[in-house]
Design an enzyme around this catalytic site. Structure first.
Site, mmCIF file in Angstrom:
data_model
loop_
_atom_site.group_PDB
_atom_site.id
_atom_site.type_symbol
_atom_site.label_atom_id
_atom_site.label_comp_id
_atom_site.label_asym_id
_atom_site.label_seq_id
_atom_site.Cartn_x
_atom_site.Cartn_y
_atom_site.Cartn_z
ATOM 1 N N GLU A 111 0.825 -1.214 0.000
ATOM 2 C CA GLU A 111 0.000 0.000 0.000
ATOM 3 C C GLU A 111 0.863 1.269 0.000
ATOM 4 O O GLU A 111 0.464 2.300 -0.530
ATOM 5 C CB GLU A 111 -0.955 0.000 1.193
ATOM 6 N N PHE A 133 -11.571 -7.753 13.493
ATOM 7 C CA PHE A 133 -10.455 -8.166 12.654
ATOM 8 C C PHE A 133 -10.107 -7.058 11.656
ATOM 9 O O PHE A 133 -10.977 -6.530 10.973
ATOM 10 C CB PHE A 133 -10.814 -9.450 11.907
ATOM 11 N N GLN A 134 -8.859 -6.709 11.591
ATOM 12 C CA GLN A 134 -8.335 -5.656 10.712
ATOM 13 C C GLN A 134 -9.023 -4.312 10.956
ATOM 14 O O GLN A 134 -9.217 -3.526 10.037
ATOM 15 C CB GLN A 134 -8.407 -6.055 9.235
ATOM 16 N N LYS A 161 -17.619 -1.044 5.513
ATOM 17 C CA LYS A 161 -18.024 -2.020 4.490
ATOM 18 C C LYS A 161 -19.537 -2.054 4.300
ATOM 19 O O LYS A 161 -20.020 -2.221 3.178
ATOM 20 C CB LYS A 161 -17.504 -3.407 4.890
ATOM 21 N N MET A 188 24.309 8.982 3.107
ATOM 22 C CA MET A 188 24.177 10.290 3.747
ATOM 23 C C MET A 188 24.380 10.177 5.261
ATOM 24 O O MET A 188 25.017 11.036 5.880
ATOM 25 C CB MET A 188 22.803 10.898 3.436
#
Lengths: 549, 85
Positions: free
Chosen positions: A47, A109-110, A159, A460
């Site tokens: 993502e 969940f999630q 959802k 760096m």
């Protein structure tokens, strides 16, 4: 029509043809709607890659980038990309699935509080409360993302709302009215300009965000004042513009850093006195009065008190300020400094010299080649040694400094501009941060070129360890890197390794002329550092230079 | 220095978090806070007292940028020590 189909239709009504994302449980209805709707979805392999591809798409075109993810880890993986877009003022609309409304707050969940997490890394965010407000929320999201000072907007959609049946409604596109400057402010600014003997134009990314590049170039044509840019302003001023001194700041040019300390007037256009620009703030441009122009009123006086502050659309302000100036001695002085302190590429030995490599790339690449960068030494070398004619061709994570930005941003830029060559310049540390996006390049057969500058170090950080931490190289040695050419090969990306100067030009030609993707792996010495450098806490005219030579 | 803020916002579930986050992030600490929802359940009126060594406009300009915020007014209270100085 259900909520998910409505979302996709709303995207189409906003003119969205391309989205980047990754599916998952709580966003499945939207992915079902995307399946045969005509909006092109590019599956990224993480993502974060999707968010950065959307940024690359937006920055290389000036449009809005769209990314999509599921709830929980999908949404948390977007967060770094959203923060990057916030710091660089990039218009992004991120759509996340959320668990169904009755499950919110039950540790389902999630489930994660994405709205809460978004507060500090978006310009605004919404959680859709019911299906009826979907239309207005999507419309507002695009309006907020692209209006005023642009930025990322997150829309979290439970959802059950994606699945709810809703009536189709017409979505109106609102157009924000640009703010007009006040006449007394313009008069005060013009008086300061007329009185200045050593005026200097300091250009940031805001000029491009305001779509005011031509107005800025016209302003320079009339005033003929010396000028410099920030990292994000690179490309706004034509490289051949008389009196253009390059980038100012920590790794800026000596000419720009000396000129800013001598100037008696700074005209600041769409820039924000970032600490990487100013060095020690209370010793920055101490002799200068300041005219600060920015659409975002919160930037005016945030770090440096301006003498004249104008919060308005740069497109409207710049033409009103243009006037001829009598500054011939100052123009001559700046031109002389530019000549005296120009870059030198006469580097001894056979080993590849990164500044020269990038100068050669700049000379060989056709006009309108897009160059994306990761973060670190190679990013500064790109800023110093490649000439850009448009900020849309130079995509560099400037505010957040996000390693792993280069490859996914190149994916987004290549999708947006299929006719142009896109080169991702990366380092061996950064490249590994989003290396999974080679899978996205393979999936879409994108002809992205990757120039991987490999010093087997986190260069760096190592440079700072060498200079400021007594050479204690804590966790910056990457001699256990993978075989990058074989790694690319496993994604059907051909490539080669070069190690000496004489290999550079033909290899760059092969890379630029390759029909598909290509990886040019360039081995350089870990002892090459970025110069000049304004050390932390110092004024800009206290630059360090190569201590090895 | 102590500053008094009057803020009117759209009534959304997270608006108080948004306002408080900006106050903290921009270097101000909340001393007192009162919230009042209007009769239409559409707007929230906040009265906030904050303390900081920073100038008040650094906060009010950031609060004014929040999409949900309709208006911000600020008043700085000069302390006795500052008056004497």
């Amino acid at each position: 029509m259900n909520g998910a189909h409505f979302v996709v239709k709303a995207l189409q009504q906003q003119g969205v043809e391309q989205v980047f994302g990754y599916p998952g449980g709580a966003i499945m209805p939207v992915y079902d709607a995307l399946y045969d709707c005509g909006v092109d979805h590019l599956l990224c392999r993480h993502e974060q890659g999707a968010a950065m591809a959307a940024i690359g798409y937006a920055r290389s075109t000036g449009g809005v980038g769209v990314c999509i993810a599921t709830s929980g880890p999908g949404a948390t993986n977007l967060i770094t990309g959203l923060a990057d877009a916030l710091l660089d003022s990039v218009p992004i609309v991120a759509i996340t699935g959320q668990v169904a409304t009755p499950l919110i707050g039950t540790d389902a969940f999630q489930e994660v509080d994405v709205l809460g997490m978004s507060l500090s890394c978006t310009k605004h965010s919404f959680m859709v409360q019911n299906a009826e407000e979907l239309g207005s929320v999507i419309t507002q999201a695009f309006e907020v993302a692209r209006s005023g000072r642009p930025g990322p907007v997150l829309v979290d959609i439970p959802k059950d709302i994606q699945l709810a049946e809703i009536e189709h409604e017409c979505i109106k596109h609102m157009v924000a009215k640009p703010e007009a400057p006040q006449a007394d402010e313009i008069a005060a600014a013009k008086a300061l300009l007329a009185a200045a003997e050593k005026p200097l134009l300091y250009v940031g990314g805001g000029v491009t965000l305001a779509d005011a590049e031509s107005q800025l170039r016209d302003f320079l044509a009339v005033t003929e004042m010396p000028s410099m840019t920030t990292l994000k302003g690179i490309g706004t001023i034509a490289p051949e513009q008389t009196g253009f001194l390059g980038m100012v700041g920590m790794h800026g040019t000596k000419a720009a850093n000396f000129a800013v300390q001598e100037a008696d007037l700074l005209v600041v256009a769409g820039a924000r006195f970032d600490d990487r620009v100013t060095g020690k703030l209370d010793e920055f441009a101490v002799n200068a009065k300041v005219i600060h122009l920015d659409i975002d009123a919160a930037e005016l006086g945030k770090l440096r008190q301006p003498d004249v502050a104008i919060s308005a659309d740069l497109k409207q302000v710049l033409p009103q300020l243009a006037q001829t100036l009598s500054i011939a001695p100052w123009q001559a002085h700046c031109t002389q400094m530019k000549q005296d302190f120009g870059w030198r590429y006469d580097h001894p030995g056979e080993a590849i010299y990164a500044p020269l490599l990038l100068k050669q790339l700049s000379d060989l690449a056709p006009k309108h080649t897009v160059v994306t960068c990761d973060v670190g030494q190679h990013q500064m070398w790109v800023a110093q040694h490649i000439e850009f004619d448009s900020p849309k061709d130079h995509l560099s994570s400037s505010g957040l400094g996000t390693m792993g930005f280069g490859v996914p941003a190149a994916v987004g830029a290549q999708v947006a501009r299929p006719e142009d060559i896109v080169v991702a310049v990366s380092g061996d540390g950064s490249f590994m941060m989003n290396v999974q996006e080679l899978g996205t390049i393979k999936r879409r057969k994108l002809p992205v070129k990757i120039l991987l500058i490999d010093n087997q170090r986190l260069g760096m950080v190592r440079q700072w360890q060498k200079l400021f931490f007594e050479g204690r190289y804590s966790e910056t040695i990457l001699t256990d890197n993978p075989d990058f050419v074989n790694l690319a090969k496993s994604f059907d990306i051909p490539g080669e390794t070069i190690v000496v100067k004489e290999q550079v030009e033909p290899a760059l030609q092969r890379m630029l002329n390759s029909e598909g993707a290509y990886l040019l792996h360039v081995a350089i010495s870990e002892e090459e550092n970025v110069w000049p450098l304004v050390p932390p806490g110092a004024a800009n005219d206290k630059m360090m230079e190569d201590c090895e030579s | 220095m102590i500053h008094h803020l009057e803020i009117t916002t759209r009534h959304t579930p997270e608006v108080l978090e948004r306002v408080l986050r900006v106050i903290r992030h921009r270097g101000f600490s909340v001393q007192t806070l009162q919230t009042q929802l209007d009769e239409a359940n559409a707007q929230v009126h906040l009265q906030v007292t904050v303390a900081s060594t920073r100038a008040l406009p650094l906060l009010t300009t950031q609060l004014a940028k929040l999409v949900d915020v309709n208006s911000v007014t600020g008043l700085s209270q000069v302390t006795t020590e500052q008056k004497l100085a």
